[in-house]
Design a protein around this motif. Structure first.
Motif, mmCIF file in Angstrom:
data_model
loop_
_atom_site.group_PDB
_atom_site.id
_atom_site.type_symbol
_atom_site.label_atom_id
_atom_site.label_comp_id
_atom_site.label_asym_id
_atom_site.label_seq_id
_atom_site.Cartn_x
_atom_site.Cartn_y
_atom_site.Cartn_z
ATOM 1 N N ASN A 197 -28.041 21.084 9.523
ATOM 2 C CA ASN A 197 -28.144 20.296 8.292
ATOM 3 C C ASN A 197 -27.517 21.084 7.150
ATOM 4 O O ASN A 197 -27.013 22.194 7.351
ATOM 5 N N ASP A 198 -27.554 20.501 5.973
ATOM 6 C CA ASP A 198 -26.866 21.112 4.828
ATOM 7 C C ASP A 198 -27.622 22.343 4.344
ATOM 8 O O ASP A 198 -28.765 22.595 4.744
ATOM 9 N N GLU A 244 -25.979 16.565 10.964
ATOM 10 C CA GLU A 244 -26.627 15.315 10.568
ATOM 11 C C GLU A 244 -25.661 14.345 9.881
ATOM 12 O O GLU A 244 -25.956 13.153 9.776
ATOM 13 N N LYS A 245 -24.483 14.840 9.462
ATOM 14 C CA LYS A 245 -23.496 13.991 8.799
ATOM 15 C C LYS A 245 -22.339 13.597 9.721
ATOM 16 O O LYS A 245 -21.593 12.672 9.410
ATOM 17 N N ASP A 246 -22.163 14.326 10.825
ATOM 18 C CA ASP A 246 -20.997 14.116 11.693
ATOM 19 C C ASP A 246 -21.387 14.335 13.154
ATOM 20 O O ASP A 246 -20.765 15.110 13.876
#
Length: 337
Positions: free
Chosen positions: A55-56, A74-76
């Motif tokens: 995650n970020d 979590e974004k890609d």
């Protein structure tokens, strides 16, 4: 790491590989510094290397060289899953149990890649083919330096690698204040400066980037500070409402817990942070001297870490979590002395 393992890893790296490097969920300076430092080193050897973070992470780490290449799972997810499935080698950095990678656990468990763990947390699990574990080491970044040294490639350390590794060592040692900061740690730091790490710029980029909201949140945290001198303990609490009021961003509370330790006579400091989305109270523990917060976190708050720095969580409300914490303090005679 025994010499035979180094020989085998050297053989693995003797030809170009597809390599994935993974830090733990909620990566901190040591996790990002070690993954990016190793990424640069392996890319310079001709490998295809991808860093995939679960995650970020805080914006004060996003200036590090190579940050723009980090893939956030979590974004890609679809792209990340493809890269993991194609990987020949997976490096697991700054964690020693696969449950520390959150939603990435299933795809990593199913991977047929060779796993190499480099980590300094206690009680490592056995998921990796090769494990370099040393709980006495200051940081995973220091271990990556020693790993490169064991590969007889210190001369290949570039200013980018040195900057990443210096950053992780600095943050994980509390700017070289924690007890795990050894004489060898300082020797490694000196070598990284020689290799191009500009220490004052790194410090400024990480610690001197507060915005107005973060400073005001710190003010609220200090207003919420409570000291229990009879237990040499101080704690801070921050509710979700207080976080929202100051436009909380990931990483804004980094280092807040250490303010408790700055109080004369305090050896145990804690911060409780409410996370409504996950329905938990996130807890960070810090200590001075011999009080073992790793054991404290494991015993009472589903956590763990190091002797003087650990984390945990509670499913109780903020009020009830603090009540529980205060009741537990009475069990620790070493805090009363």
């Amino acid at each position: 790491m025994i010499e035979q393992a180094i020989l085998e890893i050297t053989a693995e790296l003797s030809q170009a590989k597809n390599i994935v490097i993974v830090p733990h969920k909620g990566p901190d300076g040591d996790a990002i510094g070690s993954t990016l430092g190793l990424m640069h080193f392996l890319k310079n050897k001709g490998h295809k290397v991808d860093v995939i973070a679960p995650n970020d992470y805080p914006r004060f780490l996003k200036w590090l060289p190579g940050n723009d290449d980090v893939i956030i799972y979590e974004k890609d997810k679809s792209n990340a899953d493809k890269l993991i499935n194609e990987a020949d080698l997976v490096f697991a950095l700054d964690f020693n149990h696969l449950n520390r990678v959150g939603d990435m656990q299933d795809i990593l468990t199913a991977s047929q890649a060779v796993f190499i763990m480099i980590d300094h947390h206690r009680e490592p699990s056995d998921f990796a083919n090769y494990t370099y574990s040393d709980a006495e080491m200051s940081s995973t970044c220091e271990m990556v330096y020693h790993f490169i040294n064991k590969l007889r490639a210190v001369e290949k350390i570039t200013p980018e690698i040195a900057t990443c590794l210096y950053s992780g060592i600095m943050t994980d040692t509390g700017s070289f204040r924690f007890s795990a900061t050894s004489a060898e740690t300082h020797r490694v730091i000196a070598k990284l400066i020689d290799k191009g790490a500009v220490n004052h710029e790194i410090h400024n980029n990480i610690f001197d980037t507060f915005n107005e909201n973060r400073l005001q949140l710190l003010g609220t945290a200090l207003q919420n500070l409570r000291v229990k001198p009879e237990y040499k303990t101080a704690y801070i609490s921050l509710t979700q409402e207080e976080l929202d009021k100051h436009n909380f961003q990931k990483g804004d509370t980094e280092g807040f817990v250490n303010y408790g330790l700055s109080i004369e006579g305090v050896v145990f400091a804690v911060i409780f942070i409410e996370n409504k989305q996950e329905e938990i109270i996130k807890i960070s523990f810090r200590s001075k001297g011999n009080f073992n917060v790793n054991e404290f976190a494991r015993a009472h708050f589903e956590g763990g870490g190091h002797n003087n720095a650990a984390g945990g969580k509670s499913q109780l409300s903020m009020e009830n979590t603090i009540v529980k914490f205060n009741s537990i303090l009475t069990e620790y005679e070493e805090l009363k002395k």
